[in-house]
Design a protein around this motif. Structure first.
Motif, PDB file in Angstrom:
ATOM      1  N   THR A  37     -43.425  11.430  17.705  1.00  0.00           N
ATOM      2  CA  THR A  37     -42.404  10.169  17.634  1.00  0.00           C
ATOM      3  C   THR A  37     -41.268  10.773  16.797  1.00  0.00           C
ATOM      4  N   GLU A  38     -40.538   9.745  16.630  1.00  0.00           N
ATOM      5  CA  GLU A  38     -39.124  10.189  16.038  1.00  0.00           C
ATOM      6  C   GLU A  38     -39.339  11.050  14.883  1.00  0.00           C
ATOM      7  N   THR A  39     -40.264  10.523  14.021  1.00  0.00           N
ATOM      8  CA  THR A  39     -40.788  11.028  12.623  1.00  0.00           C
ATOM      9  C   THR A  39     -41.781  12.117  12.556  1.00  0.00           C
ATOM     10  N   ARG A  63     -40.617  16.283  17.226  1.00  0.00           N
ATOM     11  CA  ARG A  63     -39.997  15.075  17.293  1.00  0.00           C
ATOM     12  C   ARG A  63     -39.515  14.712  18.674  1.00  0.00           C
ATOM     13  N   THR A  64     -39.306  13.217  18.859  1.00  0.00           N
ATOM     14  CA  THR A  64     -38.635  12.884  19.961  1.00  0.00           C
ATOM     15  C   THR A  64     -37.147  12.457  19.620  1.00  0.00           C
ATOM     16  N   GLU A  65     -36.429  12.414  20.598  1.00  0.00           N
ATOM     17  CA  GLU A  65     -34.930  12.116  20.438  1.00  0.00           C
ATOM     18  C   GLU A  65     -34.874  10.812  19.974  1.00  0.00           C
ATOM     19  N   ASP A  66     -33.828  10.214  19.135  1.00  0.00           N
ATOM     20  CA  ASP A  66     -33.729   9.030  18.522  1.00  0.00           C
ATOM     21  C   ASP A  66     -33.771   7.903  19.577  1.00  0.00           C
ATOM     22  N   ASP A  67     -34.324   7.067  19.026  1.00  0.00           N
ATOM     23  CA  ASP A  67     -34.739   5.831  19.919  1.00  0.00           C
ATOM     24  C   ASP A  67     -35.601   5.989  21.277  1.00  0.00           C
ATOM     25  N   ALA A  68     -36.228   7.261  21.359  1.00  0.00           N
ATOM     26  CA  ALA A  68     -36.930   7.466  22.163  1.00  0.00           C
ATOM     27  C   ALA A  68     -38.695   6.891  22.146  1.00  0.00           C
ATOM     28  N   PRO A  69     -39.220   6.515  23.400  1.00  0.00           N
ATOM     29  CA  PRO A  69     -40.759   6.021  23.153  1.00  0.00           C
ATOM     30  C   PRO A  69     -41.426   7.212  22.513  1.00  0.00           C
TER      31      PRO A  69
END
Length: 145
Positions: free
Chosen positions: A97-99, A113-119
């Motif tokens: 996830t983002e975190t 982490r995923t990029e910001d606002d990515a699912p």
């Protein structure tokens, strides 16, 4: 006689460049050559130093980026360290996830982490590394996933 030390310094910087292959020391050697040329033409030491610094800075901030860009475009520059991992494939070990999250990348476990606002990306999915921030891989799912 003073110019000799500038040229010896340029040679030493050139030798260091052979071992680093980063083009930084080559640009500094260019500055030392300019300082040596100024000393050879009779410039005082302070002026030789100023000329060497200005030429080295000019080479570092104009010529070096251009040379690196052209070497990368030709594929002649071998990327190392974290830069070499960008674009590499990885597999998620748990949900990313983002975190939080972890991936298996080049045989090692990395925090991811995923990029910001990515699912979120589910466990066991093939992902591509889009960036490295510190010791964390920023990943995105494969196009087909």
């Amino acid at each position: 006689m003073d110019s000799m030390w500038w040229f010896i310094g340029a040679m030493a910087l050139g030798i260091v460049e052979v071992f680093t292959l980063d083009l930084t020391f080559a640009m500094l050697a260019g500055g030392a050559l300019a300082g040596g040329a100024a000393a050879l033409l009779g410039a005082p030491l302070w002026l030789s130093i100023v000329i060497a610094c200005l030429v080295a800075a000019l080479l570092l901030f104009t010529l070096r980026p251009y040379l690196l860009k052209s070497l990368r475009a030709k594929g002649e520059l071998i990327e190392t360290n974290a830069v070499a991992l960008i674009g590499a494939m990885a597999r998620t070990l748990d949900e990313v996830t983002e975190t939080r999250g972890r991936v298996k990348l080049s045989g090692e476990v990395w925090s991811a982490r995923t990029e910001d606002d990515a699912p979120p990306i589910a466990e066991g999915i093939e992902v591509t590394v889009v960036a490295i921030r510190g010791a964390t891989a920023i990943v995105a799912p494969e196009k087909g996933e």
